[in-house]
Design a protein around this motif. Sequence first.
Motif, short mmCIF file in Angstrom:
data_model
loop_
_atom_site.label_atom_id
_atom_site.label_comp_id
_atom_site.label_asym_id
_atom_site.label_seq_id
_atom_site.Cartn_x
_atom_site.Cartn_y
_atom_site.Cartn_z
N ALA A 190 0.86 -1.18 0.00
CA ALA A 190 0.00 0.00 0.00
C ALA A 190 0.90 1.24 0.00
CB ALA A 190 -0.94 -0.03 1.20
N LEU A 191 1.74 1.34 -1.03
CA LEU A 191 2.76 2.38 -1.06
C LEU A 191 2.18 3.77 -1.27
CD1 LEU A 191 5.62 0.64 -3.06
CD2 LEU A 191 5.11 0.59 -0.61
N LEU A 192 1.02 3.87 -1.92
CA LEU A 192 0.42 5.19 -2.10
C LEU A 192 -0.09 5.74 -0.77
CD1 LEU A 192 -1.38 4.64 -5.52
CD2 LEU A 192 0.94 5.48 -5.05
N LEU A 213 28.53 8.34 0.37
CA LEU A 213 27.71 7.51 -0.50
C LEU A 213 26.53 6.94 0.27
CD1 LEU A 213 27.34 6.15 -3.25
CD2 LEU A 213 28.74 4.26 -2.39
N PHE A 214 25.35 7.11 -0.27
CA PHE A 214 24.12 6.55 0.29
C PHE A 214 23.46 5.69 -0.77
CE2 PHE A 214 24.84 9.34 3.65
CZ PHE A 214 23.83 9.31 4.60
N LEU A 215 22.79 4.62 -0.35
CA LEU A 215 22.02 3.82 -1.29
C LEU A 215 20.77 4.57 -1.71
CD1 LEU A 215 22.37 0.36 0.49
CD2 LEU A 215 23.67 1.20 -1.49
N LEU A 216 20.19 5.31 -0.77
CA LEU A 216 19.03 6.17 -1.03
C LEU A 216 19.19 7.43 -0.22
CD1 LEU A 216 16.11 3.63 -0.49
CD2 LEU A 216 16.87 4.52 -2.67
N ALA A 217 18.81 8.54 -0.81
CA ALA A 217 18.77 9.82 -0.10
C ALA A 217 17.65 10.63 -0.75
CB ALA A 217 20.10 10.55 -0.16
N ASP A 218 16.41 10.28 -0.39
CA ASP A 218 15.23 10.84 -1.03
C ASP A 218 14.58 11.92 -0.18
OD1 ASP A 218 15.61 8.93 -2.98
OD2 ASP A 218 13.86 7.74 -2.46
N LYS A 219 14.20 13.00 -0.83
CA LYS A 219 13.32 13.99 -0.22
C LYS A 219 11.89 13.63 -0.60
CE LYS A 219 16.80 17.52 0.12
NZ LYS A 219 17.27 18.82 -0.25
N LYS A 220 10.93 14.40 -0.13
CA LYS A 220 9.52 14.04 -0.28
C LYS A 220 9.11 13.77 -1.73
CE LYS A 220 5.15 13.70 1.02
NZ LYS A 220 4.57 12.38 0.85
N ASP A 221 9.58 14.59 -2.67
CA ASP A 221 9.18 14.37 -4.06
C ASP A 221 9.68 13.03 -4.58
OD1 ASP A 221 11.84 15.34 -3.99
OD2 ASP A 221 11.68 16.19 -6.00
N ARG A 222 10.87 12.61 -4.16
CA ARG A 222 11.41 11.30 -4.60
C ARG A 222 10.76 10.15 -3.85
NH1 ARG A 222 16.98 11.10 -7.24
NH2 ARG A 222 16.18 9.00 -7.20
N ILE A 223 10.37 10.38 -2.60
CA ILE A 223 9.62 9.36 -1.86
C ILE A 223 8.31 9.08 -2.59
CG2 ILE A 223 8.36 8.89 0.29
CD1 ILE A 223 10.55 10.66 1.70
N ASP A 224 7.60 10.15 -2.95
CA ASP A 224 6.34 10.01 -3.67
C ASP A 224 6.56 9.31 -5.01
OD1 ASP A 224 5.15 11.36 -1.58
OD2 ASP A 224 4.85 13.22 -2.70
N GLY A 225 7.58 9.73 -5.74
CA GLY A 225 7.87 9.14 -7.04
C GLY A 225 8.24 7.67 -6.93
N ARG A 226 9.01 7.31 -5.92
CA ARG A 226 9.41 5.91 -5.71
C ARG A 226 8.17 5.06 -5.45
NH1 ARG A 226 14.17 3.88 -4.78
NH2 ARG A 226 15.08 5.91 -4.32
N ALA A 227 7.27 5.54 -4.60
CA ALA A 227 6.05 4.79 -4.29
C ALA A 227 5.21 4.59 -5.55
CB ALA A 227 5.24 5.53 -3.22
N VAL A 228 5.02 5.62 -6.34
CA VAL A 228 4.22 5.52 -7.56
C VAL A 228 4.88 4.56 -8.55
CG1 VAL A 228 3.41 6.83 -9.57
CG2 VAL A 228 3.12 7.77 -7.27
N ARG A 229 6.19 4.69 -8.74
CA ARG A 229 6.92 3.82 -9.70
C ARG A 229 6.83 2.35 -9.31
NH1 ARG A 229 10.44 7.59 -9.48
NH2 ARG A 229 11.85 6.54 -8.04
N LEU A 230 7.03 2.06 -8.02
CA LEU A 230 7.02 0.66 -7.59
C LEU A 230 5.65 0.01 -7.72
CD1 LEU A 230 9.41 0.77 -4.50
CD2 LEU A 230 9.75 -0.50 -6.63
N MET A 231 4.61 0.80 -7.84
CA MET A 231 3.26 0.24 -8.01
C MET A 231 2.94 -0.08 -9.47
SD MET A 231 2.26 -0.19 -5.00
CE MET A 231 0.64 -0.80 -5.41
N LYS A 232 3.78 0.34 -10.39
CA LYS A 232 3.53 0.13 -11.82
C LYS A 232 4.12 -1.19 -12.28
CE LYS A 232 3.43 5.01 -13.03
NZ LYS A 232 4.04 6.05 -13.83
N SER A 233 3.49 -1.81 -13.25
CA SER A 233 4.01 -3.06 -13.81
C SER A 233 5.33 -2.83 -14.53
CB SER A 233 2.99 -3.70 -14.75
OG SER A 233 2.69 -2.83 -15.82
#
Length: 166
Positions: free
Chosen positions: A27-29, A60-80
């Motif tokens: 439920a990433l959204l 070096l970080f594996l992830l360093a996301d601000k809110k816009d990238r958090i939102d984008g990551r959630a939306v992307r991972l929900m797509k086929s």
Amino acid sequence: MANTNPISRAEAEDFLYHEAELLDNWALLEWKDLYTEDSVYEVVSTDCDDPENADPTTSLFLLADKKDRIDGRAVRLMKSAAHAEYPHSKTRHLYTNIRVAGHDRNGTRLKVNFLVHRTGGDITTHFMGELHYLLVRVGDAIKIRKKRGILDLNSLNDAGQMTIIL
């Protein structure tokens, strides 16, 4: 607007278990809405010398996301089209040793031990370590202002890509 009234350990535990349920149910959204507008979600690299104090602008970080990238990551991972996670892996987020590490004008700091089991295809991997949270109250809700994952892994060689959210 965020306020800094202390968050109790019991409230923090309920919040973390809710976050884990959202992640395990993909439920990433809904999950992305747990973050404040000024939030960051970080995962330190496995070879960082000082993971608690590392700065993503100089380390070096594996992830360093601000809110816009958090939102984008959630939306992307929900797509086929997110081939690494489609169909979605089965995950189980386990949190333990939840400690309130302090409270100040920025919010309530937590340290949480975690273990995430991930099964994708015929491969099961495990991610373990410590999560550092900064939680704040926004109205009646608790929100994440900062989440930093510190992996207790020597490398990601056995785990492969980290395509899930810790």
